[in-house]
Design an enzyme around this catalytic site. Structure first.
Site, mmCIF file in Angstrom:
data_model
loop_
_atom_site.group_PDB
_atom_site.id
_atom_site.type_symbol
_atom_site.label_atom_id
_atom_site.label_comp_id
_atom_site.label_asym_id
_atom_site.label_seq_id
_atom_site.Cartn_x
_atom_site.Cartn_y
_atom_site.Cartn_z
ATOM 1 N N TRP A 101 -9.744 0.420 -5.121
ATOM 2 C CA TRP A 101 -9.120 1.681 -4.694
ATOM 3 C C TRP A 101 -7.663 1.746 -5.176
ATOM 4 O O TRP A 101 -7.161 2.796 -5.544
ATOM 5 C CB TRP A 101 -9.225 1.754 -3.173
ATOM 6 C CG TRP A 101 -8.855 3.060 -2.539
ATOM 7 C CD1 TRP A 101 -7.832 3.269 -1.650
ATOM 8 C CD2 TRP A 101 -9.509 4.324 -2.673
ATOM 9 N NE1 TRP A 101 -7.806 4.579 -1.237
ATOM 10 C CE2 TRP A 101 -8.828 5.253 -1.850
ATOM 11 C CE3 TRP A 101 -10.607 4.765 -3.411
ATOM 12 C CZ2 TRP A 101 -9.204 6.595 -1.749
ATOM 13 C CZ3 TRP A 101 -10.972 6.112 -3.308
ATOM 14 C CH2 TRP A 101 -10.277 7.003 -2.494
ATOM 15 N N LYS B 51 3.984 1.947 -2.536
ATOM 16 C CA LYS B 51 4.436 3.127 -3.282
ATOM 17 C C LYS B 51 5.928 3.315 -2.998
ATOM 18 O O LYS B 51 6.739 3.579 -3.886
ATOM 19 C CB LYS B 51 3.667 4.383 -2.834
ATOM 20 C CG LYS B 51 2.122 4.232 -2.828
ATOM 21 C CD LYS B 51 1.410 5.483 -2.340
ATOM 22 C CE LYS B 51 0.023 5.271 -1.735
ATOM 23 N NZ LYS B 51 -0.999 4.619 -2.510
ATOM 24 N N SER C 226 0.813 -1.212 0.000
ATOM 25 C CA SER C 226 0.000 0.000 0.000
ATOM 26 C C SER C 226 0.850 1.268 0.000
ATOM 27 O O SER C 226 1.664 1.443 -0.900
ATOM 28 C CB SER C 226 -0.967 -0.062 1.171
ATOM 29 O OG SER C 226 -2.128 0.649 0.830
ATOM 30 N N HIS D 2 -7.955 -5.595 0.544
ATOM 31 C CA HIS D 2 -6.720 -4.850 0.764
ATOM 32 C C HIS D 2 -5.990 -5.393 1.996
ATOM 33 O O HIS D 2 -6.403 -5.126 3.128
ATOM 34 C CB HIS D 2 -7.097 -3.379 0.977
ATOM 35 C CG HIS D 2 -5.934 -2.449 1.009
ATOM 36 N ND1 HIS D 2 -5.196 -2.134 -0.113
ATOM 37 C CD2 HIS D 2 -5.358 -1.757 2.035
ATOM 38 C CE1 HIS D 2 -4.242 -1.286 0.206
ATOM 39 N NE2 HIS D 2 -4.313 -1.045 1.509
HETATM 40 C C1 GCU Z 1 -5.311 4.698 2.031
HETATM 41 C C2 GCU Z 1 -4.764 5.489 0.864
HETATM 42 C C3 GCU Z 1 -3.980 4.605 -0.091
HETATM 43 C C4 GCU Z 1 -2.963 3.795 0.660
HETATM 44 C C5 GCU Z 1 -3.631 3.045 1.782
HETATM 45 C C6 GCU Z 1 -2.684 2.236 2.668
HETATM 46 O O1 GCU Z 1 -6.315 3.865 1.589
HETATM 47 O O2 GCU Z 1 -5.829 6.127 0.217
HETATM 48 O O3 GCU Z 1 -3.314 5.389 -1.068
HETATM 49 O O4 GCU Z 1 -2.271 2.938 -0.218
HETATM 50 O O5 GCU Z 1 -4.281 3.952 2.617
HETATM 51 O O6 GCU Z 1 -1.525 2.587 2.800
HETATM 52 O O7 GCU Z 1 -3.151 1.268 3.272
#
Ligand code: GCU
Length: 416
Positions: free
Chosen positions: A347, A258, A254, A397
């Site tokens: 998402w 990134k 997540s 997720h």
């Molecule tokens: C939120 C955010 C995402 C990210 C996520 C996470 O949902 O919007 O961009 O990847 O958190 O880190 O779990």
């Protein structure tokens, strides 16, 4: 151990609103001045450095401590070592990594290595809430830095981690499963480098100058700090004799996915890059066709500290971004990249991520891989282990032992 001497040249780049509008992904092989790249040499000498500059300037902020070259020397201290851990399959230890700049925070690397199978290929990456969440081993350190309130065992009101969290997220980094597959794994708490909250000069952000007005629009942002932290973990791993320095894979989930992609793009010592459900700001495109996916506007509003000020300015018009996330994947070429996703996690934009892979392929082709990516998104549960690999499973997720099966299967092809 490591001395960094590279000096970045600040480029004269226009402000976001003065950039030309491009509706589709910009051609990864076309320079800003329109010159088309056709050789590996020109890619490496011209376009790749240009892209790295653009990603720093407009999205993640400057790679830390290159402008006034700081000598980063990493030293380590073993906090504990248990050679009969993980059901006897592995050795577990925790290493305190500190820097020559003594006021910088330390990182604590939890390292599991497979007994009898070293030097081993190694997965490395940051975790969300502390090493102690990943194992119930009593010797593992409890973080003293700020931790998010919603993690197991965190004291109400104080953001302090406690022993009550031990082992509570062991399935996210299944250490025993990984060593049983013959791999080593090393992870650290991301918040030791940079706590995940805005506007506080703490963690590594405390090493930046304080401004009276707004900070520079390309100031190093949190995702860049975390990626930098991964590189400092790599500094240690490449010196460790139980780890094969040539076979490192960076992993993150997540927001830390990134981070994993950025870390892979900015450090060629990393052989394989695995951003898991990384979504917008990671392997998810900014020019998205998936209406359920997170947008640049939304992410830069909800998490203003992850990216630099310039990126926020694109919020409502992503056509002005002079790159898309395929270019960050392309910077990794020719190293294998695996994008992993889950069906219910729209998402994070699973289909958009496949488009990103496809658009990165021209850079990989310069290295002689004529077919670096599958023709279409593989079906659920089936790993596409091309150099630009892809995997989507059922479910939501999260990072699970099934995801790690895909990671190790991909590594079996590219790191064995
Ligand atoms: C939120 C955010 C995402 C990210 C996520 C996470 O949902 O919007 O961009 O990847 O958190 O880190 O779990």
């Amino acid at each position: 151990i490591l001395v960094m001497t590279v000096v970045a040249t600040p480029a004269a780049l226009p402000p976001p609103d003065k950039l030309p509008s491009v509706a589709e992904f910009p051609d990864v092989l076309a320079m800003r001045d329109g010159t088309k790249i056709t050789s590996k040499k020109d890619w490496e000498e011209k376009r790749r450095p240009e892209l790295k500059e653009l990603f720093q300037h407009y999205m993640y902020g400057r790679y830390p401590h290159l402008t006034e070259p700081v000598k980063v020397v990493v030293t380590e201290k073993v906090l504990f070592e248990d050679t009969q851990a993980l059901g006897g399959a592995g050795t577990l230890r925790e290493v305190e990594v500190s820097f020559s700049e003594s006021q910088w925070p330390k990182i604590y690397l939890l390292i599991a290595t497979p007994n009898g199978k070293v030097p081993a290929a190694c997965f490395v990456g940051p975790n969300f809430g502390g090493n102690h969440l990943l194992t119930s081993h009593e010797k593992v350190r409890i973080p003293t830095a700020w931790v998010p309130a919603n993690y197991p065992g965190v004291e109400k009101g104080t953001n302090k981690a406690t022993a009550a969290g031990r082992g509570k997220q062991a399935s996210t980094w299944p250490l025993q499963q990984i060593v049983e597959k013959g791999y080593a794994v090393a992870t650290f708490y991301c918040g030791d480098i940079q706590p995940d909250r805005p506007d506080v000069r703490e963690g590594m952000r405390a090493t930046l100058p304080v401004y009276k007005g707004d900070a520079p629009l390309d100031e190093t942002a949190t995702v860049m700090w975390w990626a930098w932290g991964c590189h400092r973990a790599v500094d240690f791993l490449v010196t460790d004799k139980s780890i094969d320095a040539k076979r490192l894979a960076v992993v993150g989930h997540s927001r830390l996915g990134k981070t994993a992609l950025l870390a892979g793009a900015f450090d060629d010592r990393i052989a394989v890059v695995i951003p898991h459900q990384s979504g917008c700001g990671g392997a998810g495109p900014s020019r998205s066709k998936n209406e359920k996916a997170e947008t640049v506007k939304r992410i830069t509003t909800a998490f203003p500290h992850w990216f630099c000020g310039h990126f926020r300015a694109f919020g409502s018009d992503t056509t002005k971004i002079p790159f898309d996330q395929h270019a960050l994947v392309a910077i990794c070429a020719p190293r294998p990249v695996l994008l992993t996703n889950a069906e219910d996690d729209q998402w994070a934009n699973p289909s958009g991520q496949f488009d990103v892979l496809t658009a990165a392929a021209p850079a990989y082709k310069l290295y002689g891989d004529t077919k670096p990516v599958a023709d279409k998104m593989p079906e659920q549960g089936k790993l596409s282990d091309d150099r630009l690999g892809y995997f989507i499973r059922a479910g939501k997720h999260s990072m699970t032992p099934d995801d790690w099966k895909a990671f190790t299967q991909f590594a079996d092809k590219w790191l064995k």
